[in-house]
Design a protein around this motif. Structure first.
Motif, short mmCIF file in Angstrom:
data_model
loop_
_atom_site.label_atom_id
_atom_site.label_comp_id
_atom_site.label_asym_id
_atom_site.label_seq_id
_atom_site.Cartn_x
_atom_site.Cartn_y
_atom_site.Cartn_z
N ARG A 91 -2.52 6.95 7.29
CA ARG A 91 -1.50 8.09 7.15
C ARG A 91 -0.37 7.59 6.42
NH1 ARG A 91 1.72 5.16 11.89
NH2 ARG A 91 3.16 3.45 10.35
N ASN A 92 0.02 6.54 5.58
CA ASN A 92 0.50 6.62 3.74
C ASN A 92 0.03 6.95 2.97
OD1 ASN A 92 2.16 5.41 5.44
ND2 ASN A 92 2.40 3.56 5.36
N ARG A 93 -0.81 7.39 2.91
CA ARG A 93 -2.37 7.86 1.86
C ARG A 93 -1.20 8.78 0.67
NH1 ARG A 93 -5.75 5.38 -0.29
NH2 ARG A 93 -7.06 4.96 1.11
N LEU A 94 -1.33 8.67 -0.30
CA LEU A 94 -0.76 9.78 -1.04
C LEU A 94 -1.77 10.19 -1.90
CD1 LEU A 94 2.53 8.26 -2.38
CD2 LEU A 94 1.87 9.88 -0.43
N GLU A 95 -2.18 11.88 -2.35
CA GLU A 95 -2.67 12.07 -3.54
C GLU A 95 -2.74 11.07 -4.86
OE1 GLU A 95 -5.52 15.12 -2.87
OE2 GLU A 95 -4.26 14.78 -1.22
N PRO A 96 -4.02 11.22 -5.63
CA PRO A 96 -3.96 10.34 -6.32
C PRO A 96 -2.81 11.26 -7.83
CG PRO A 96 -6.31 11.59 -6.19
CD PRO A 96 -4.91 12.10 -5.36
N THR A 97 -2.51 10.50 -8.73
CA THR A 97 -1.81 11.24 -9.76
C THR A 97 -2.03 10.61 -11.42
OG1 THR A 97 0.47 10.44 -8.13
CG2 THR A 97 1.36 10.70 -10.74
N ASP A 98 -1.96 11.78 -11.36
CA ASP A 98 -1.85 11.34 -13.44
C ASP A 98 -1.39 10.14 -14.17
OD1 ASP A 98 -3.91 12.34 -16.08
OD2 ASP A 98 -1.93 11.76 -16.13
N PRO A 99 -1.61 8.78 -14.59
CA PRO A 99 -0.01 8.33 -15.07
C PRO A 99 0.63 8.91 -15.96
CG PRO A 99 -2.78 6.96 -15.75
CD PRO A 99 -2.69 9.13 -14.45
N THR A 100 -0.04 9.67 -16.69
CA THR A 100 0.23 10.26 -17.84
C THR A 100 1.41 10.91 -17.75
OG1 THR A 100 -1.53 9.37 -19.26
CG2 THR A 100 -0.49 10.92 -20.33
N TYR A 101 0.76 11.95 -16.83
CA TYR A 101 1.13 13.44 -16.99
C TYR A 101 1.74 13.95 -15.71
CZ TYR A 101 -1.63 14.97 -20.64
OH TYR A 101 -2.02 15.19 -21.75
N ASN A 102 1.98 12.98 -14.72
CA ASN A 102 2.61 12.45 -13.42
C ASN A 102 2.87 13.54 -12.90
OD1 ASN A 102 4.16 11.48 -11.37
ND2 ASN A 102 6.11 11.75 -11.96
N ALA A 103 1.36 14.26 -12.53
CA ALA A 103 1.15 15.47 -11.82
C ALA A 103 -0.66 15.49 -11.21
CB ALA A 103 0.33 16.60 -12.71
N SER A 104 -1.29 15.90 -10.33
CA SER A 104 -2.21 15.69 -9.59
C SER A 104 -2.89 15.96 -10.68
CB SER A 104 -2.44 16.70 -8.64
OG SER A 104 -2.72 17.90 -8.64
N PRO A 105 -4.40 14.91 -10.26
CA PRO A 105 -5.32 15.66 -12.07
C PRO A 105 -6.12 16.84 -11.80
CG PRO A 105 -5.85 13.54 -10.62
CD PRO A 105 -4.66 14.05 -9.37
N GLU A 106 -5.59 17.47 -10.69
CA GLU A 106 -6.12 19.03 -10.40
C GLU A 106 -5.57 19.98 -11.49
OE1 GLU A 106 -5.77 17.27 -7.44
OE2 GLU A 106 -7.40 16.83 -7.69
N ASN A 107 -3.99 19.41 -11.33
CA ASN A 107 -2.90 20.17 -12.40
C ASN A 107 -3.04 20.26 -13.61
OD1 ASN A 107 -2.22 21.86 -9.87
ND2 ASN A 107 -0.64 20.35 -9.63
#
Length: 155
Positions: A91-107
């Motif tokens: 229930r605490n799981r977040l979506e993945p975040t790209d560490p360079t751009y601080n956005a979702s990998p899809e974005n």
């Protein structure tokens, strides 16, 4: 070790080497950094703010996902992630975040594809500044206002 012996060598980065312990980072963020009125803070005793909320959520996401970035320069190749145990359950799981751009990998993929189609940016001198920054990403060369038929540029 004694003061006469040399210090141990630093750990060598190897496959699977991590810069932090994912479970410990999750515990710290969830147990120590939550603001009393919402948001996240830098450390206990500080106030929560937007900046630290954003970057704490990014760190929490990175602690929950081991990002496997295939080839950042090739927007056609996607990123994937492997889940790590999640403090407090899924229930605490977040979506993945790209560490360079601080956005979702899809974005990140969409942005790289979009900007990859753009012409190289013009210098300010080449743009003949018109007061508008709307043409920063042009796919075709723009025609300056004063060179169009009928003359007259913007005032």
């Amino acid at each position: 070790f004694s003061s006469s012996s040399p210090p141990p060598p630093p750990p060598v980065a190897s496959p699977g080497f991590a810069l932090f312990q994912p479970m410990k980072l999750q515990e710290y963020i969830l147990m120590c950094c939550q603001g009393e009125r919402g948001g996240l803070k830098d450390k206990p005793g500080k106030r929560a703010d937007y900046y630290h909320t954003c970057y704490s959520l990014s760190g929490l996401s990175m602690a929950q996902h081991q990002l496997l970035l295939m080839n950042r320069g090739d927007a056609k190749k996607s990123s994937s992630s492997q889940h790590v145990d999640c403090v407090g359950g899924t229930r605490n799981r977040l979506e993945p975040t790209d560490p360079t751009y601080n956005a979702s990998p899809e974005n990140v993929k969409r942005a790289l594809e979009f900007f990859g189609k753009c012409a190289p940016p013009k210098t300010w001198a080449e743009r003949k500044i018109t007061g508008s920054a709307m043409d920063l990403c042009e796919t075709e060369p723009a025609v300056a206002e004063d060179s169009k038929e009928g003359g007259g540029g913007r005032n």
